[in-house]
Design a protein around this motif. Structure first.
Motif, PDB file in Angstrom:
ATOM      1  N   SER A 119       0.708  -1.178  -0.032  1.00 52.60           N
ATOM      2  CA  SER A 119      -0.104   0.065   0.079  1.00 52.60           C
ATOM      3  C   SER A 119       0.775   1.375   0.070  1.00 52.60           C
ATOM      4  O   SER A 119       0.279   2.439  -0.116  1.00 52.60           O
ATOM      5  CB  SER A 119      -0.934   0.005   1.245  1.00 52.60           C
ATOM      6  OG  SER A 119      -0.154  -0.128   2.350  1.00 52.60           O
ATOM      7  N   GLU A 120       2.042   1.176   0.048  1.00 57.30           N
ATOM      8  CA  GLU A 120       3.227   2.038   0.309  1.00 57.30           C
ATOM      9  C   GLU A 120       4.252   2.249  -1.053  1.00 57.30           C
ATOM     10  O   GLU A 120       5.134   2.701  -0.924  1.00 57.30           O
ATOM     11  CB  GLU A 120       3.604   2.263   1.545  1.00 57.30           C
ATOM     12  CG  GLU A 120       2.888   2.678   2.692  1.00 57.30           C
ATOM     13  CD  GLU A 120       3.439   2.804   3.928  1.00 57.30           C
ATOM     14  OE1 GLU A 120       4.717   2.205   4.139  1.00 57.30           O
ATOM     15  OE2 GLU A 120       2.857   2.923   4.929  1.00 57.30           O
ATOM     16  N   TYR A 299     -11.696  -4.035  -3.083  1.00 59.95           N
ATOM     17  CA  TYR A 299     -10.497  -4.358  -2.454  1.00 59.95           C
ATOM     18  C   TYR A 299     -10.434  -5.815  -1.935  1.00 59.95           C
ATOM     19  O   TYR A 299      -9.664  -6.587  -2.107  1.00 59.95           O
ATOM     20  CB  TYR A 299     -10.171  -3.422  -1.201  1.00 59.95           C
ATOM     21  CG  TYR A 299      -8.571  -3.545  -0.661  1.00 59.95           C
ATOM     22  CD1 TYR A 299      -7.579  -3.833  -1.710  1.00 59.95           C
ATOM     23  CD2 TYR A 299      -8.505  -3.529   0.469  1.00 59.95           C
ATOM     24  CE1 TYR A 299      -6.247  -3.864  -1.319  1.00 59.95           C
ATOM     25  CE2 TYR A 299      -7.003  -3.565   1.053  1.00 59.95           C
ATOM     26  CZ  TYR A 299      -6.148  -3.804   0.058  1.00 59.95           C
ATOM     27  OH  TYR A 299      -4.805  -4.105   0.680  1.00 59.95           O
ATOM     28  N   ILE A 348      -0.034  -6.062   0.982  1.00 59.51           N
ATOM     29  CA  ILE A 348      -1.156  -6.276   0.536  1.00 59.51           C
ATOM     30  C   ILE A 348      -1.104  -7.921   0.009  1.00 59.51           C
ATOM     31  O   ILE A 348      -2.001  -8.882   0.353  1.00 59.51           O
ATOM     32  CB  ILE A 348      -1.262  -5.681  -1.004  1.00 59.51           C
ATOM     33  CG1 ILE A 348      -1.416  -4.155  -0.593  1.00 59.51           C
ATOM     34  CG2 ILE A 348      -2.290  -6.305  -1.763  1.00 59.51           C
ATOM     35  CD1 ILE A 348      -1.432  -3.451  -1.835  1.00 59.51           C
TER      36      ILE A 348
END
Length: 484
Positions: A119-120, A299, A348
């Motif tokens: 997510s980064e 998601y 993830i």
């Protein structure tokens, strides 16, 4: 001239263009300040061009995102775990392209695991290929996950490229790199032998310098997994009527508020609307507020389908690879943390491993699809009596920052609607902001792919905003500030 190793002397224009592409890759892609769009080149490119010239694509060169299998090169998805994933087989879409006269020139870099690892993350980075730089501003991002495909087309490394999209991975890099990108209706192009994220949303699609070129490449790759593969299947001729397509009297749904409150983007968008009016289009304002449940449930769908899909893909690979499950991938990354996990983690992947509730997944898929399709795109088209919807695709490219990750500007576009619903989405360059390209999205109903391409082609002819050429250098203001 001295040819790179493995490149035969060329004897005609088509072969000369291919050699020219190779030289551009050698001169502008490699090295610490190169674009970094190409992971590997195919052997015998000029010989392949020579053999394919009598077919529909006439030996045109195509770079392929490195999550799509081709028989002559490994398919890595950007991960060191798949460096040896040399399957020796063509994905059906590649087999179709070859049968129609397209030449696989090589593989392009991508956001590792198609940007479904952290997510980064920093879009455009993979452990295999490093970072892909934007040809318009090499200190800026090329977006993901089809970063290398978009950057390669912009930099003139091939005639066209193939990317894949789950949600934004064709249209975002196309917009930021100033090229045309088309995400087809899910199911129009085979998903077989592509490293997956989502069976519900994944699709390959063309990236090119013009709508006509994108339509020509789509014509070559569209079709089911099996069946007769020939030169130019008439059932999939998306080039028909492009040059005559008109917007005169066409009702277009304009999503006015979807520029993120960023006034420079809003100004470019207004110029595009002016051009559409000049072409005779009837512009109808459409408001879309959205429902946060759509993205939340999407998601869940992606996590569940990725876990199932990646396990099946890894178990089915005929290559000698060290990973056969998502758990193996996670373990591999931990064991190779100095190269795989230096810049960002794998939260993830770890979350996908835990997403196993089938009932929750099915409910999430039903709800996200309903909000995106029947109650989203379909409802807006019907309520306002419009043929398709338009909005800016994304904002301009941000500065690449491997330490802090991506810097997306929110509130721009409605691409997730088309992605979740599986509907067609075309982005066409509409202008630039200080030399940084921005695109205009055309979104329509399921299977309206041909009509969307025709609309994009008509707009492309009417566009008044000049599109700059890539600088292949770091960004600078178009007009330097006056000195005191």
């Amino acid at each position: 001239m001295v040819l790179p190793p493995g490149v035969e002397p060329f004897t005609n224009v088509a072969e000369g263009r291919a050699v020219g592409h190779i030289y551009r890759i050698v001169n502008y892609d490699d090295g610490p300040q190169g674009i970094g769009a190409v992971i590997s080149l195919a052997p015998d490119i000029t010989a392949q061009v020579r053999a394919a010239q009598r077919l529909r694509l006439q030996g045109r060169t195509v770079l392929v995102k490195d999550n799509i299998e081709t028989r002559e090169l490994p398919t890595t998805a950007g991960s060191l775990a798949l460096e040896a994933n040399d399957t020796g087989r063509d994905a059906p879409l590649i087999a179709r392209m070859r049968a129609n006269g397209g030449v696989v020139m090589g593989k392009t870099n991508l956001s590792e695991w198609a940007n479904f690892r952290s997510s980064e993350s920093s879009s455009g980075w993979s452990a295999v290929g490093g970072i892909t730089r934007n040809p318009y501003a090499t200190d800026r991002n090329s977006c993901g996950s089809s970063s290398g495909s978009g950057a390669a087309v912009a930099a003139g490394f091939s005639w066209a490229a193939i990317g894949t999209e789950t949600d934004g991975s064709i249209t975002c890099p196309a917009s930021l790199n100033g090229v045309v990108g088309f995400k087809p209706s899910v199911g129009l192009v085979s998903q077989t032998h592509i490293v997956p994220i989502s069976a519900s949303q994944d699709t390959a699609g063309p990236m090119a310098r013009s709508v006509a070129d994108a339509a020509l490449l789509l014509t070559a790759i569209a079709g089911p997994d099996y069946g007769e593969i020939g030169d130019g299947d008439p059932a999939y001729d998306f080039t028909a009527g492009l040059t005559e397509a008109s917007l005169d009297g066409v009702r277009i749904g304009v999503l006015r508020g979807r520029y993120g409150g960023y006034e420079p983007l809003g100004a470019v968008y207004e110029q595009a609307l002016t051009d559409l009016r000049a072409a005779g289009a009837v512009l109808i304002d459409v408001t879309y507020d959205g429902d946060p449940a759509m993205g939340r449930d999407e998601y869940t769908v992606l996590l569940y389908e990725f876990r199932e899909g990646i396990d099946a893909y890894l178990q089915g690979s005929p290559a000698d690879i060290p990973v056969r499950s998502l758990q193996d991938v996670i373990d591999f990354n931990i064991a190779h943390a100095d190269t795989e996990l230096r810049w960002f983690g794998q939260d993830i992947l770890e979350l996908a491993l835990q997403t196993t509730d089938r009932d929750a997944y099915e409910a999430a898929r039903a709800n996200s699809f309903r909000l995106a399709g029947p109650e989203g795109i379909d409802a807006m088209l019907a309520q306002h009596g419009v043929a398709f919807l338009i909005a800016p695709t994304r904002g301009p490219a941000w500065v690449t920052d491997l330490v802090n990750g991506d810097n997306f500007r929110g509130g721009i576009g409605v691409g997730s609607l088309a992605a979740i619903a599986g509907y067609p989405h075309l982005t066409v360059p509409m202008g630039h902001i200080e030399g940084l390209p921005v695109g205009l999205s055309f979104i329509g109903a399921k299977w309206d792919d041909h009509a969307i391409l025709q609309a994009g082609s008509a707009y492309e002819r009417e566009r008044s905003f000049a599109i700059p050429q890539p600088r292949l250098a770091p960004w600078e203001p178009l007009v330097p500030a006056a000195s005191n």
